[in-house]
Scaffold this motif. Structure first.
Motif, short mmCIF file in Angstrom:
data_model
loop_
_atom_site.label_atom_id
_atom_site.label_comp_id
_atom_site.label_asym_id
_atom_site.label_seq_id
_atom_site.Cartn_x
_atom_site.Cartn_y
_atom_site.Cartn_z
N HIS A 166 34.39 65.62 28.07
CA HIS A 166 34.74 65.15 29.41
C HIS A 166 33.50 65.18 30.31
O HIS A 166 33.60 65.39 31.52
N ASN A 174 34.48 55.34 31.66
CA ASN A 174 35.45 55.04 32.71
C ASN A 174 34.90 54.04 33.72
O ASN A 174 35.64 53.17 34.21
N LYS A 177 34.99 50.67 31.95
CA LYS A 177 36.37 50.19 31.84
C LYS A 177 36.86 49.63 33.17
O LYS A 177 37.52 48.58 33.22
N GLU A 178 36.52 50.31 34.25
CA GLU A 178 36.93 49.87 35.58
C GLU A 178 36.24 48.56 35.98
O GLU A 178 36.87 47.66 36.53
N PHE A 300 40.79 58.90 26.26
CA PHE A 300 41.88 58.20 26.92
C PHE A 300 43.15 59.02 26.94
O PHE A 300 44.01 58.85 27.80
N GLN A 303 43.63 60.97 30.13
CA GLN A 303 43.82 60.24 31.38
C GLN A 303 45.30 59.92 31.63
O GLN A 303 46.12 60.00 30.77
#
Length: 303
Positions: A166, A174, A177-178, A300, A303
């Motif tokens: 993490h 992340n 992905k965003e 994932f 999340q």
């Protein structure tokens, strides 16, 4: 040896607990929660309740131990300066508890606090005149070492990777992905050292067992320097999105608060660590470890 471990339920600390117990040590693990206590007991460790804000609880844990591995740190970057100064206080308190006893104290620091203008960072390098507040950790170590405490530092690279990661790589994933793009700055030639979590755990144990000179630095380095564009390429491949270069200005907008870390160029050597401890990495390197479904799946699932 009975070892007091701070951060004992964390990503790296939990691996250290397992490594220590597997090699005949007893562990007294710091936790502030019942769930953390359950995890420590399941791993075969003893439980010590406390937290980083309660210095007295840390002193109590130190007093019960034959040695200490300090991995806990508050990674809330909105309070980064305060966290680094608290780390200074913790190291001073632990060092004072060990003063005159020859019991070892192993402290966690980061390779990224050192700047050598593209040259390999070595264990001899020090963070002089650095603007990074995390230098407080190593300044505290040097102050404790000057008193004769058997203290050493394990410097970790930007990526300590394994299932359940993490840290910085998941942050990159992340962001990509965003944004729908996996990006790097300019040519992406900046380099990150990296190490597998289990290799890092073994290094902490060896550093604890080694009767090193006070103030010795060790480098937990499996990869001396992975090109950032190669990391971005794996992220893009796994997310099935484009991989693109960004200008300096566009990279700052793309990465946001993470832009400083994404631009770090801190290749590092572990040659002295190898000579002192006989340690080399045995687990997969960074690109091999993250280029698989299992790695991404564990990210994932969190999340």
């Amino acid at each position: 040896m009975k070892v007091f471990v701070t951060g004992a339920t964390g990503f790296i600390g939990s691996a250290i607990v397992t490594e220590l117990i597997a090699n005949g040590h007893q562990v007294l693990g710091l936790t502030r929660s019942e769930s953390g206590a359950a995890a420590l007991l399941a791993a075969g460790a003893e439980v010590h309740f406390g937290d980083l804000e309660d210095i007295d609880s840390l002193r109590e844990g130190a007093a019960k131990s034959d040695g200490i591995i300090h991995t806990a740190f508050n990674h809330d970057f909105s309070k980064f300066k305060d966290s680094t100064e608290n780390d200074r206080k913790i190291i001073e308190a632990l060092g004072n508890e060990l003063l005159g006893s020859n019991r070892p104290l192993i402290v966690t620091s980061g390779i990224g606090i050192i700047r050598t203008e593209g040259k390999l960072i070595t264990e001899d390098d020090r963070a002089k005149n650095s603007a990074n507040p995390r230098v407080a950790t190593e300044e505290a170590v040097d102050a404790v070492a000057a008193k004769g405490v058997r203290v050493a530092v394990v410097r970790l690279p930007p990526s300590v990777h394994d299932n359940g990661d993490h840290g910085f790589i998941p942050m990159l994933i992340n962001i990509a992905k965003e944004k729908g793009i996996s990006a790097y700055k300019n040519e992406g030639n900046n380099r990150w050292p990296a190490v597998h979590r289990l290799d890092a755990a073994r290094l902490f144990r060896l550093a604890l067992e080694k009767n090193a000179e006070p103030g010795t630095r060790f480098h937990a380095v499996g990869d001396e320097g992975v090109l950032f564009r190669d990391i971005a390429a794996v992220v893009g491949k796994r997310l099935n999105i484009p991989v693109e270069s960004k200008t300096a200005e566009d990279a700052d907008a793309y990465f946001g608060w993470f832009a400083h870390f994404a631009a770090m160029d801190c290749p590092a050597s572990y040659e002295q660590t190898r000579k002192m401890l006989g340690w080399t990495a045995q687990h997969p390197d960074l690109l091999a470890d993250i280029d698989r479904e299992g790695y991404f799946d564990t990210i994932f699932k969190k999340q």
